[in-house]
Design an enzyme around this catalytic site. Structure first.
Site, PDB file in Angstrom:
ATOM      1  N   ILE A  56       4.549   1.746  -6.100  1.00 20.27           N
ATOM      2  CA  ILE A  56       5.028   2.832  -5.246  1.00 20.27           C
ATOM      3  C   ILE A  56       6.510   2.704  -4.936  1.00 20.27           C
ATOM      4  O   ILE A  56       7.190   3.707  -4.703  1.00 20.27           O
ATOM      5  CB  ILE A  56       4.195   2.910  -3.954  1.00 20.27           C
ATOM      6  CG1 ILE A  56       4.390   4.274  -3.260  1.00 20.27           C
ATOM      7  CG2 ILE A  56       4.501   1.747  -3.016  1.00 20.27           C
ATOM      8  CD1 ILE A  56       3.414   4.518  -2.112  1.00 20.27           C
ATOM      9  N   ASN A  69       1.666  -2.764   9.221  1.00 19.57           N
ATOM     10  CA  ASN A  69       0.947  -3.305  10.366  1.00 19.57           C
ATOM     11  C   ASN A  69       1.615  -2.799  11.640  1.00 19.57           C
ATOM     12  O   ASN A  69       2.648  -2.122  11.598  1.00 19.57           O
ATOM     13  CB  ASN A  69       0.883  -4.834  10.325  1.00 19.57           C
ATOM     14  CG  ASN A  69       2.262  -5.483  10.337  1.00 19.57           C
ATOM     15  OD1 ASN A  69       3.138  -5.106  11.117  1.00 19.57           O
ATOM     16  ND2 ASN A  69       2.464  -6.468   9.466  1.00 19.57           N
ATOM     17  N   GLY A  77       0.761  -7.259   0.760  1.00 19.63           N
ATOM     18  CA  GLY A  77       0.380  -6.079   0.005  1.00 19.63           C
ATOM     19  C   GLY A  77       1.504  -5.074  -0.153  1.00 19.63           C
ATOM     20  O   GLY A  77       2.668  -5.425  -0.374  1.00 19.63           O
ATOM     21  N   VAL A  78       1.150  -3.796  -0.025  1.00 19.74           N
ATOM     22  CA  VAL A  78       2.120  -2.714  -0.164  1.00 19.74           C
ATOM     23  C   VAL A  78       3.239  -2.860   0.861  1.00 19.74           C
ATOM     24  O   VAL A  78       4.420  -2.635   0.552  1.00 19.74           O
ATOM     25  CB  VAL A  78       1.420  -1.350  -0.003  1.00 19.74           C
ATOM     26  CG1 VAL A  78       2.436  -0.217   0.099  1.00 19.74           C
ATOM     27  CG2 VAL A  78       0.485  -1.092  -1.170  1.00 19.74           C
ATOM     28  N   ASP A  79       2.882  -3.228   2.074  1.00 18.10           N
ATOM     29  CA  ASP A  79       3.866  -3.375   3.153  1.00 18.10           C
ATOM     30  C   ASP A  79       4.961  -4.362   2.749  1.00 18.10           C
ATOM     31  O   ASP A  79       6.162  -4.061   2.828  1.00 18.10           O
ATOM     32  CB  ASP A  79       3.135  -3.849   4.412  1.00 18.10           C
ATOM     33  CG  ASP A  79       3.992  -3.818   5.668  1.00 18.10           C
ATOM     34  OD1 ASP A  79       5.077  -3.199   5.652  1.00 18.10           O
ATOM     35  OD2 ASP A  79       3.552  -4.399   6.677  1.00 18.10           O
ATOM     36  N   SER A 162      -5.436   1.291   3.976  1.00 18.55           N
ATOM     37  CA  SER A 162      -6.518   0.493   4.571  1.00 18.55           C
ATOM     38  C   SER A 162      -7.550  -0.030   3.580  1.00 18.55           C
ATOM     39  O   SER A 162      -8.508  -0.691   3.984  1.00 18.55           O
ATOM     40  CB  SER A 162      -7.242   1.263   5.685  1.00 18.55           C
ATOM     41  OG  SER A 162      -6.499   1.285   6.873  1.00 18.55           O
ATOM     42  N   THR A 163      -7.379   0.234   2.276  1.00 22.07           N
ATOM     43  CA  THR A 163      -8.405  -0.179   1.316  1.00 22.07           C
ATOM     44  C   THR A 163      -8.192  -1.590   0.774  1.00 22.07           C
ATOM     45  O   THR A 163      -9.035  -2.093   0.025  1.00 22.07           O
ATOM     46  CB  THR A 163      -8.476   0.799   0.137  1.00 22.07           C
ATOM     47  OG1 THR A 163      -7.216   0.811  -0.547  1.00 22.07           O
ATOM     48  CG2 THR A 163      -8.818   2.203   0.611  1.00 22.07           C
ATOM     49  N   GLY A 164      -7.101  -2.234   1.154  1.00 21.46           N
ATOM     50  CA  GLY A 164      -6.841  -3.592   0.699  1.00 21.46           C
ATOM     51  C   GLY A 164      -7.404  -4.616   1.672  1.00 21.46           C
ATOM     52  O   GLY A 164      -8.619  -4.709   1.875  1.00 21.46           O
ATOM     53  N   TYR A 166      -7.496  -4.629   4.773  1.00 16.79           N
ATOM     54  CA  TYR A 166      -8.184  -4.061   5.934  1.00 16.79           C
ATOM     55  C   TYR A 166      -9.627  -3.668   5.621  1.00 16.79           C
ATOM     56  O   TYR A 166     -10.384  -3.337   6.533  1.00 16.79           O
ATOM     57  CB  TYR A 166      -7.421  -2.852   6.473  1.00 16.79           C
ATOM     58  CG  TYR A 166      -6.173  -3.211   7.265  1.00 16.79           C
ATOM     59  CD1 TYR A 166      -5.684  -4.514   7.312  1.00 16.79           C
ATOM     60  CD2 TYR A 166      -5.468  -2.236   7.964  1.00 16.79           C
ATOM     61  CE1 TYR A 166      -4.548  -4.830   8.031  1.00 16.79           C
ATOM     62  CE2 TYR A 166      -4.322  -2.553   8.697  1.00 16.79           C
ATOM     63  CZ  TYR A 166      -3.870  -3.845   8.714  1.00 16.79           C
ATOM     64  OH  TYR A 166      -2.740  -4.159   9.431  1.00 16.79           O
TER      65      TYR A 166
END
Length: 219
Positions: A56, A69, A77-79, A162-164, A166
């Site tokens: 992304i 978060n 992750g993405v963050d 939220s699919t990782g 979380y």
């Protein structure tokens, strides 16, 4: 996000010998750039929603959404990937925001990213489905779309929020995401196009299935 149709391959469409210049109001959004796996793209009529498998941080869109978060100061992750690609200026700007509650969204500049904006939203941690997780995830998408529209964003890319780590069930998350995006686009002209950017082909397949089934998602 009516049933999805796979976009026609432009290389197989005969070109008119002297095409007319489109009027300004009818020009299509610029093509995405990024590391997109072959065969990973699915576009729905009228070409306003698509699914890609990509990094992304490489997408040349107006804004990308960060699955952040609550501190907004970076994580895994993405963050973490977005913060690393954007450089230290992103964290410095995020410090000024004072965090973000789950289900809401905040905007910063894109800094070193190709995107001009980053919209940070805090998804819910999955706790079995009885703690308001569905409503919070829906609010993440709704808040991000509204904030993007308010800032004139034409092209917007979401991760699978939220699919990782979380733990939100992927198909359930896909139905919520597609339903909210479809509802927003039906009522608003901006964003002109929304991309759902997945980490893996398996994840993308789930979102494509939901997009292809009109009954598979509802707002």
């Amino acid at each position: 996000m009516p049933g999805a149709e796979v976009g026609a391959d432009p290389e197989r469409i005969p070109r008119a010998p002297r095409p007319e210049e489109p009027r300004a109001g009818n020009r299509r959004p610029p093509a995405l750039r990024g590391t997109i796996c072959a065969g990973a793209r699915a576009v729905t009529a009228p070409d306003r929603i698509e699914v890609v498998v990509a990094d992304i941080t490489t997408l040349a869109v107006d804004a990308i959404v960060n699955a952040a978060n609550a501190t907004l100061l970076g994580g895994g992750g993405v963050d973490g990937a977005i913060h690393r690609a954007a450089g230290p200026g992103l964290q410095a700007e995020c410090r000024l925001l004072g965090g973000c509650p789950p289900g809401q969204a905040r905007r910063t500049g894109g800094h070193d990213l190709a995107a001009r904006h980053v919209i940070h939203t805090v998804g819910p941690v999955w706790r079995g489905g009885e703690a308001g997780e569905d409503e919070l995830l829906d609010s993440c998408y709704a808040s991000s779309l509204a904030l993007a529209a308010a800032h004139g964003v034409r092209t917007l890319a979401f991760p699978a929020i939220s699919t990782g780590a979380y733990g939100f069930p992927r198909r359930r998350a896909a139905a919520i995401a597609v339903g909210r995006i479809r509802a927003h686009l039906a009522a608003h002209s901006l964003p002109e196009r929304v991309t759902i950017c997945c980490f893996s082909p398996a994840d993308a397949a789930i979102y494509r299935e939901v997009l292809a089934d009109p009954a598979g998602a509802s707002a």
